[in-house]
Design a protein around this motif. Structure first.
Motif, PDB file in Angstrom:
ATOM      1  N   GLU A 149       0.818  -1.204   0.000  1.00  0.00           N
ATOM      2  CA  GLU A 149       0.000   0.000   0.000  1.00  0.00           C
ATOM      3  C   GLU A 149       0.855   1.258   0.000  1.00  0.00           C
ATOM      4  OE1 GLU A 149      -3.205  -0.028  -0.241  1.00  0.00           O
ATOM      5  OE2 GLU A 149      -3.915  -1.974   0.497  1.00  0.00           O
ATOM      6  N   SER A 150       0.473   2.222  -0.853  1.00  0.00           N
ATOM      7  CA  SER A 150       1.174   3.506  -0.885  1.00  0.00           C
ATOM      8  C   SER A 150       0.553   4.520   0.058  1.00  0.00           C
ATOM      9  CB  SER A 150       1.146   4.080  -2.306  1.00  0.00           C
ATOM     10  OG  SER A 150      -0.192   4.400  -2.671  1.00  0.00           O
ATOM     11  N   GLY A 151      -0.698   4.280   0.455  1.00  0.00           N
ATOM     12  CA  GLY A 151      -1.396   5.228   1.312  1.00  0.00           C
ATOM     13  C   GLY A 151      -2.168   6.273   0.550  1.00  0.00           C
ATOM     14  N   ARG A 152      -2.073   6.231  -0.784  1.00  0.00           N
ATOM     15  CA  ARG A 152      -2.816   7.175  -1.615  1.00  0.00           C
ATOM     16  C   ARG A 152      -3.477   6.416  -2.763  1.00  0.00           C
ATOM     17  NH1 ARG A 152       0.215  12.593  -3.227  1.00  0.00           N
ATOM     18  NH2 ARG A 152      -1.975  13.125  -3.588  1.00  0.00           N
ATOM     19  N   VAL A 153      -4.726   6.740  -3.015  1.00  0.00           N
ATOM     20  CA  VAL A 153      -5.446   6.068  -4.098  1.00  0.00           C
ATOM     21  C   VAL A 153      -5.330   6.913  -5.363  1.00  0.00           C
ATOM     22  CG1 VAL A 153      -7.620   5.054  -4.854  1.00  0.00           C
ATOM     23  CG2 VAL A 153      -7.021   5.050  -2.432  1.00  0.00           C
ATOM     24  N   LYS A 154      -4.242   6.723  -6.070  1.00  0.00           N
ATOM     25  CA  LYS A 154      -3.991   7.365  -7.354  1.00  0.00           C
ATOM     26  C   LYS A 154      -3.622   6.287  -8.352  1.00  0.00           C
ATOM     27  CE  LYS A 154      -4.440  11.757  -6.181  1.00  0.00           C
ATOM     28  NZ  LYS A 154      -5.439  12.650  -6.800  1.00  0.00           N
ATOM     29  N   PHE A 155      -4.082   6.417  -9.584  1.00  0.00           N
ATOM     30  CA  PHE A 155      -3.868   5.382 -10.587  1.00  0.00           C
ATOM     31  C   PHE A 155      -2.384   5.054 -10.719  1.00  0.00           C
ATOM     32  CE2 PHE A 155      -3.532   3.427 -14.714  1.00  0.00           C
ATOM     33  CZ  PHE A 155      -4.719   2.713 -14.852  1.00  0.00           C
ATOM     34  N   GLY A 156      -2.061   3.750 -10.651  1.00  0.00           N
ATOM     35  CA  GLY A 156      -0.678   3.314 -10.805  1.00  0.00           C
ATOM     36  C   GLY A 156      -0.302   3.222 -12.271  1.00  0.00           C
ATOM     37  N   MET A 157       0.706   3.972 -12.684  1.00  0.00           N
ATOM     38  CA  MET A 157       1.095   4.043 -14.090  1.00  0.00           C
ATOM     39  C   MET A 157       2.205   3.073 -14.471  1.00  0.00           C
ATOM     40  SD  MET A 157      -0.824   6.218 -15.686  1.00  0.00           S
ATOM     41  CE  MET A 157       0.137   6.372 -17.182  1.00  0.00           C
ATOM     42  N   CYS A 158       3.127   2.850 -13.548  1.00  0.00           N
ATOM     43  CA  CYS A 158       4.310   2.072 -13.897  1.00  0.00           C
ATOM     44  C   CYS A 158       4.793   1.310 -12.663  1.00  0.00           C
ATOM     45  CB  CYS A 158       5.406   3.002 -14.412  1.00  0.00           C
ATOM     46  SG  CYS A 158       6.865   2.169 -15.052  1.00  0.00           S
ATOM     47  N   VAL A 159       5.145   0.037 -12.845  1.00  0.00           N
ATOM     48  CA  VAL A 159       5.709  -0.766 -11.764  1.00  0.00           C
ATOM     49  C   VAL A 159       6.915  -1.520 -12.300  1.00  0.00           C
ATOM     50  CG1 VAL A 159       4.230  -2.777 -12.204  1.00  0.00           C
ATOM     51  CG2 VAL A 159       5.170  -2.407  -9.922  1.00  0.00           C
ATOM     52  N   SER A 160       7.953  -1.674 -11.461  1.00  0.00           N
ATOM     53  CA  SER A 160       9.172  -2.334 -11.940  1.00  0.00           C
ATOM     54  C   SER A 160       9.979  -2.887 -10.771  1.00  0.00           C
ATOM     55  CB  SER A 160      10.036  -1.343 -12.723  1.00  0.00           C
ATOM     56  OG  SER A 160      11.209  -1.959 -13.215  1.00  0.00           O
ATOM     57  N   TYR A 161      10.299  -4.194 -10.846  1.00  0.00           N
ATOM     58  CA  TYR A 161      11.232  -4.800  -9.893  1.00  0.00           C
ATOM     59  C   TYR A 161      12.642  -4.300 -10.193  1.00  0.00           C
ATOM     60  CZ  TYR A 161       8.093  -8.532  -8.125  1.00  0.00           C
ATOM     61  OH  TYR A 161       7.094  -9.254  -7.516  1.00  0.00           O
ATOM     62  N   SER A 162      13.456  -4.152  -9.142  1.00  0.00           N
ATOM     63  CA  SER A 162      14.876  -3.877  -9.340  1.00  0.00           C
ATOM     64  C   SER A 162      15.555  -5.133  -9.871  1.00  0.00           C
ATOM     65  CB  SER A 162      15.523  -3.442  -8.021  1.00  0.00           C
ATOM     66  OG  SER A 162      15.389  -4.459  -7.039  1.00  0.00           O
ATOM     67  N   PRO A 163      16.666  -5.008 -10.592  1.00  0.00           N
ATOM     68  CA  PRO A 163      17.342  -6.185 -11.161  1.00  0.00           C
ATOM     69  C   PRO A 163      17.758  -7.231 -10.136  1.00  0.00           C
ATOM     70  CG  PRO A 163      18.130  -4.197 -12.226  1.00  0.00           C
ATOM     71  CD  PRO A 163      17.262  -3.744 -11.086  1.00  0.00           C
ATOM     72  N   ASP A 164      18.054  -6.794  -8.883  1.00  0.00           N
ATOM     73  CA  ASP A 164      18.429  -7.771  -7.860  1.00  0.00           C
ATOM     74  C   ASP A 164      17.219  -8.350  -7.134  1.00  0.00           C
ATOM     75  OD1 ASP A 164      17.617  -5.729  -6.167  1.00  0.00           O
ATOM     76  OD2 ASP A 164      19.593  -5.396  -5.281  1.00  0.00           O
ATOM     77  N   GLY A 165      16.022  -7.866  -7.474  1.00  0.00           N
ATOM     78  CA  GLY A 165      14.801  -8.400  -6.894  1.00  0.00           C
ATOM     79  C   GLY A 165      14.506  -7.969  -5.475  1.00  0.00           C
ATOM     80  N   SER A 166      15.284  -7.038  -4.938  1.00  0.00           N
ATOM     81  CA  SER A 166      15.100  -6.646  -3.535  1.00  0.00           C
ATOM     82  C   SER A 166      14.073  -5.542  -3.346  1.00  0.00           C
ATOM     83  CB  SER A 166      16.440  -6.191  -2.934  1.00  0.00           C
ATOM     84  OG  SER A 166      16.876  -4.976  -3.552  1.00  0.00           O
ATOM     85  N   ARG A 167      13.759  -4.814  -4.422  1.00  0.00           N
ATOM     86  CA  ARG A 167      12.840  -3.685  -4.326  1.00  0.00           C
ATOM     87  C   ARG A 167      11.848  -3.711  -5.482  1.00  0.00           C
ATOM     88  NH1 ARG A 167      18.035  -1.456  -3.679  1.00  0.00           N
ATOM     89  NH2 ARG A 167      18.462  -0.550  -1.618  1.00  0.00           N
ATOM     90  N   VAL A 168      10.764  -2.989  -5.288  1.00  0.00           N
ATOM     91  CA  VAL A 168       9.848  -2.733  -6.388  1.00  0.00           C
ATOM     92  C   VAL A 168       9.482  -1.255  -6.330  1.00  0.00           C
ATOM     93  CG1 VAL A 168       7.739  -3.343  -5.107  1.00  0.00           C
ATOM     94  CG2 VAL A 168       7.776  -3.520  -7.599  1.00  0.00           C
ATOM     95  N   ALA A 169       9.480  -0.622  -7.489  1.00  0.00           N
ATOM     96  CA  ALA A 169       9.121   0.791  -7.592  1.00  0.00           C
ATOM     97  C   ALA A 169       7.824   0.914  -8.367  1.00  0.00           C
ATOM     98  CB  ALA A 169      10.224   1.577  -8.306  1.00  0.00           C
ATOM     99  N   PHE A 170       6.984   1.875  -7.972  1.00  0.00           N
ATOM    100  CA  PHE A 170       5.829   2.169  -8.808  1.00  0.00           C
ATOM    101  C   PHE A 170       5.504   3.646  -8.747  1.00  0.00           C
ATOM    102  CE2 PHE A 170       2.819   2.371  -5.320  1.00  0.00           C
ATOM    103  CZ  PHE A 170       1.644   2.906  -5.847  1.00  0.00           C
ATOM    104  N   SER A 171       4.869   4.122  -9.806  1.00  0.00           N
ATOM    105  CA  SER A 171       4.572   5.546  -9.928  1.00  0.00           C
ATOM    106  C   SER A 171       3.076   5.752 -10.095  1.00  0.00           C
ATOM    107  CB  SER A 171       5.295   6.142 -11.136  1.00  0.00           C
ATOM    108  OG  SER A 171       4.799   5.568 -12.337  1.00  0.00           O
ATOM    109  N   SER A 172       2.642   6.950  -9.756  1.00  0.00           N
ATOM    110  CA  SER A 172       1.220   7.276  -9.851  1.00  0.00           C
ATOM    111  C   SER A 172       0.979   8.312 -10.941  1.00  0.00           C
ATOM    112  CB  SER A 172       0.718   7.825  -8.518  1.00  0.00           C
ATOM    113  OG  SER A 172       1.165   9.162  -8.326  1.00  0.00           O
TER     114      SER A 172
END
Length: 322
Positions: A148-171
């Motif tokens: 959960e990001s804590g904000r309900v805004k449309f998610g535009m982009c999601v991407s795992y880091s190459p080492d698999g330790s993180r995931v990033a997403f944008s609104s």
């Protein structure tokens, strides 16, 4: 310093609609997705189609290729997520994210990303969160956890880091969220952009994240966590030069250069240490997809592929410094 890149060749047959995504694989092939509903595998030398999936009735919005170059995850406009095995041409599994299931709030996927180990995938869409699902054949699409990001805004982009330790997403409103996958905790929120972020690119060492936005800028973020547990320094560079939306981004395998494709009908090559554009290539149409070749030829500045609004994939190669 400026770098020169020359047009090598085009795909043998253009798509019927815009190329919305392209990724150069570790097997020296390119996978593309299109607004015409097609997903294709291309030979990079000839530009010929090697394999393709039957065209979906709606456009394909998101693409993610495994590090091995053997599996392709893709998602359609209405939220049908599929995993394609390139070794045998078969679809491993599909998940209709738009179908309501008991106990789970429906979130039709818009953007998807395959974990580097191939065991899970992440998706985001209308609920403004990241959903982690199984990518295994026996239970493909099974819900595992929600971040959960804590904000309900449309998610535009999601991407795992190459080492698999993180995931990033944008609104859609420009925020970028970084989650640590060991704890499933939100570790950083970046407000580097004020409007939609359409594209991410990770550095190969998973320390830097490049974002492209409708604000015409690219922002480079340091996502590392210090020994004290504090997040990295966030935005460390702003790359300015496009005159319209930045639609696509990619970082070279050695982490020295970056690519950006824009609605201003140009591709720019950026020197990340100098924080400056070192090459600008005019394109006949808006550039929705850019991807570096994973292995650069000895002594070259690398090669890359672009996909545009005219449905054409174009291959480019480095021609030295000037």
């Amino acid at each position: 310093m400026s770098l020169q890149f020359v047009h090598a060749h085009d795909c043998s047959e253009k798509q019927k609609d815009a190329v919305w995504g392209a990724q150069w694989t570790s097997k020296d092939q390119v996978v593309s997705i299109s607004a015409d509903g097609s997903v294709k595998l291309w030979d990079c030398t000839s530009g010929q189609t090697v394999q393709e999936r039957p065209a979906h009735p709606r456009g394909i919005t998101s693409l993610s290729v495994s590090p091995s170059g053997e599996h392709v995850l893709y998602n359609s406009l209405e939220g049908l997520t599929s995993l394609w095995d390139l070794s045998n041409g078969e679809v491993v599994g599909t998940h209709e994210s738009f179908v309501r299931t008991a106990g789970e709030q429906t979130e039709p996927a818009w953007s998807v990303s395959l974990h580097p180990n191939g065991e899970t995938y992440a998706s985001t869409g209308g609920l403004g969160c990241v959903t982690i699902r199984s990518a295994q054949k026996d239970n493909f699409g099974q819900h595992l956890t929600k971040l959960e990001s804590g904000r309900v805004k449309f998610g535009m982009c999601v991407s795992y880091s190459p080492d698999g330790s993180r995931v990033a997403f944008s609104s859609e409103s420009g925020q970028i969220y970084i989650f640590d996958l060991t704890s499933n905790a939100l570790t950083a929120t970046y407000t580097s952009h004020a409007v939609t972020v359409r594209s991410f690119a990770w550095s190969a060492d998973s320390q830097l994240l490049l974002s492209g936005s409708d604000d015409k800028r690219l922002m480079l973020h340091d996502v590392r966590v210090s020994p004290s547990g504090k997040p990295g320094s966030g935005a460390v560079a702003s790359l300015v030069g496009h005159s319209s939306w930045v639609l696509s981004t990619s970082i070279s395998p050695d982490g020295k250069l970056a690519l950006s494709g824009s609605a201003d009908k140009t591709v720019k090559v950026w020197d990340l240490s100098a924080r400056a554009a070192v090459s600008t290539i005019s394109h006949p149409n808006e550039v929705w997809a850019v991807s570096w070749r994973p292995q650069a030829a000895p002594g070259s500045n690398g090669s890359f592929v672009t996909g545009a609004d005219d449905g054409v994939l174009r291959w480019w190669r480095g021609a030295g410094a000037a």
